[in-house]
Motif scaffolding. Sequence first.
Motif, PDB file in Angstrom:
ATOM      1  N   ASN A 186       0.760  -1.251   0.000  1.00 21.55           N
ATOM      2  CA  ASN A 186       0.000   0.000   0.000  1.00 21.55           C
ATOM      3  C   ASN A 186       0.791   1.303   0.000  1.00 21.55           C
ATOM      4  O   ASN A 186       0.204   2.374   0.056  1.00 21.55           O
ATOM      5  CB  ASN A 186      -0.995  -0.011   1.165  1.00 21.55           C
ATOM      6  CG  ASN A 186      -2.156  -0.939   0.876  1.00 21.55           C
ATOM      7  OD1 ASN A 186      -3.038  -0.617   0.104  1.00 21.55           O
ATOM      8  ND2 ASN A 186      -2.136  -2.131   1.473  1.00 21.55           N
ATOM      9  N   ASN A 187       2.100   1.201  -0.089  1.00 20.94           N
ATOM     10  CA  ASN A 187       2.879   2.436  -0.194  1.00 20.94           C
ATOM     11  C   ASN A 187       2.500   3.501   0.822  1.00 20.94           C
ATOM     12  O   ASN A 187       2.237   4.648   0.460  1.00 20.94           O
ATOM     13  CB  ASN A 187       2.660   3.044  -1.572  1.00 20.94           C
ATOM     14  CG  ASN A 187       3.839   2.764  -2.449  1.00 20.94           C
ATOM     15  OD1 ASN A 187       4.981   2.975  -2.018  1.00 20.94           O
ATOM     16  ND2 ASN A 187       3.577   2.259  -3.635  1.00 20.94           N
ATOM     17  N   ILE A 188       2.448   3.121   2.059  1.00 20.40           N
ATOM     18  CA  ILE A 188       2.020   4.075   3.082  1.00 20.40           C
ATOM     19  C   ILE A 188       3.203   4.948   3.507  1.00 20.40           C
ATOM     20  O   ILE A 188       4.295   4.451   3.728  1.00 20.40           O
ATOM     21  CB  ILE A 188       1.456   3.325   4.311  1.00 20.40           C
ATOM     22  CG1 ILE A 188       0.327   2.387   3.867  1.00 20.40           C
ATOM     23  CG2 ILE A 188       0.954   4.323   5.362  1.00 20.40           C
ATOM     24  CD1 ILE A 188      -0.191   1.483   4.965  1.00 20.40           C
ATOM     25  N   SER A 189       2.967   6.243   3.557  1.00 19.52           N
ATOM     26  CA  SER A 189       4.010   7.166   4.030  1.00 19.52           C
ATOM     27  C   SER A 189       3.353   8.134   5.011  1.00 19.52           C
ATOM     28  O   SER A 189       2.130   8.287   5.026  1.00 19.52           O
ATOM     29  CB  SER A 189       4.589   7.958   2.864  1.00 19.52           C
ATOM     30  OG  SER A 189       3.582   8.799   2.326  1.00 19.52           O
ATOM     31  N   MET A 190       4.165   8.806   5.800  1.00 17.69           N
ATOM     32  CA  MET A 190       3.607   9.764   6.750  1.00 17.69           C
ATOM     33  C   MET A 190       2.992  10.946   6.013  1.00 17.69           C
ATOM     34  O   MET A 190       2.026  11.531   6.469  1.00 17.69           O
ATOM     35  CB  MET A 190       4.686  10.250   7.724  1.00 17.69           C
ATOM     36  CG  MET A 190       5.107   9.207   8.737  1.00 17.69           C
ATOM     37  SD  MET A 190       3.737   8.264   9.447  1.00 17.69           S
ATOM     38  CE  MET A 190       2.864   9.526  10.362  1.00 17.69           C
TER      39      MET A 190
END
Length: 116
Positions: A76-80
């Motif tokens: 899911n390519n989660i970043s802050m």
Amino acid sequence: MVRKSLLVMSLALVFILGGASNAFAREYADIYMDSTRDSMEKADVKAVLFPHWFHRIRFKCKVCHEDIFKMKRGSNNISMRRIMEGEACGVCHNGQIAWEALYCERCHSTEFEPRQ
Ligand code: HEC
Ligand code: HEC
Ligand code: HEC
């Protein structure tokens, strides 16, 4: 008698399979996340432990899948940046549906596992 030993066997199997999928003991169905490990280490935060079960008992699957998260670990390519912009975990962790993403250690709460 036969039935009872079948039950014992299937319980043992569940135990073995459950144990094998996770190097460390955790609550059932928690998801360890470290695909952004290098950046997390640089920022001096721990790995993320997503309490899947905790969320699953509060929300229907389709609240998250697939509109917010694809049903595949690490995909899911989660970043802050995305979280702070109200995407991914930030759809809810925005101070309205749930506490906002300022409390780093609530999500970054677990030690990194040894590198594969
Ligand atoms: C609050 C949001 C949320 C809800 C509700 C939710 N999930 Fe998830 N689910 C996630 C996240 C986040 C991941 C991990 C995605 C990642 O690693 O990129 C995940 C991953 C998964 C995976 C993949 C696990 C793996 O090892 O690859 C499955 C299967 C899954 N969810 C099923 C369900 C089912 C079934 C329900 C309902 C009973 C449900 N989820 C409810 C957020 C949610
Ligand atoms: C659909 C909404 C939703 C999404 C998406 C969501 N959460 Fe949550 N989360 C909640 C709610 C609601 C709570 C409970 C808040 C409270 O108790 O005030 C919560 C609580 C938590 C808790 C605390 C659990 C406990 O034991 O108290 C953690 C940790 C957490 N979320 C991590 C995450 C992470 C990491 C993501 C993204 C991978 C995420 N959440 C995505 C709604 C969501
Ligand atoms: C609601 C949960 C949540 C909170 C709160 C949170 N994070 Fe994260 N953070 C995540 C998730 C999920 C990822 C992606 C994990 C992965 O897949 O590797 C991530 C990734 C990161 C990364 C690496 C990716 C990037 O964007 O650079 C850093 C650095 C980071 N977080 C720092 C922080 C800091 C600092 C705070 C507190 C200000 C914080 N996080 C609060 C969930 C959270």
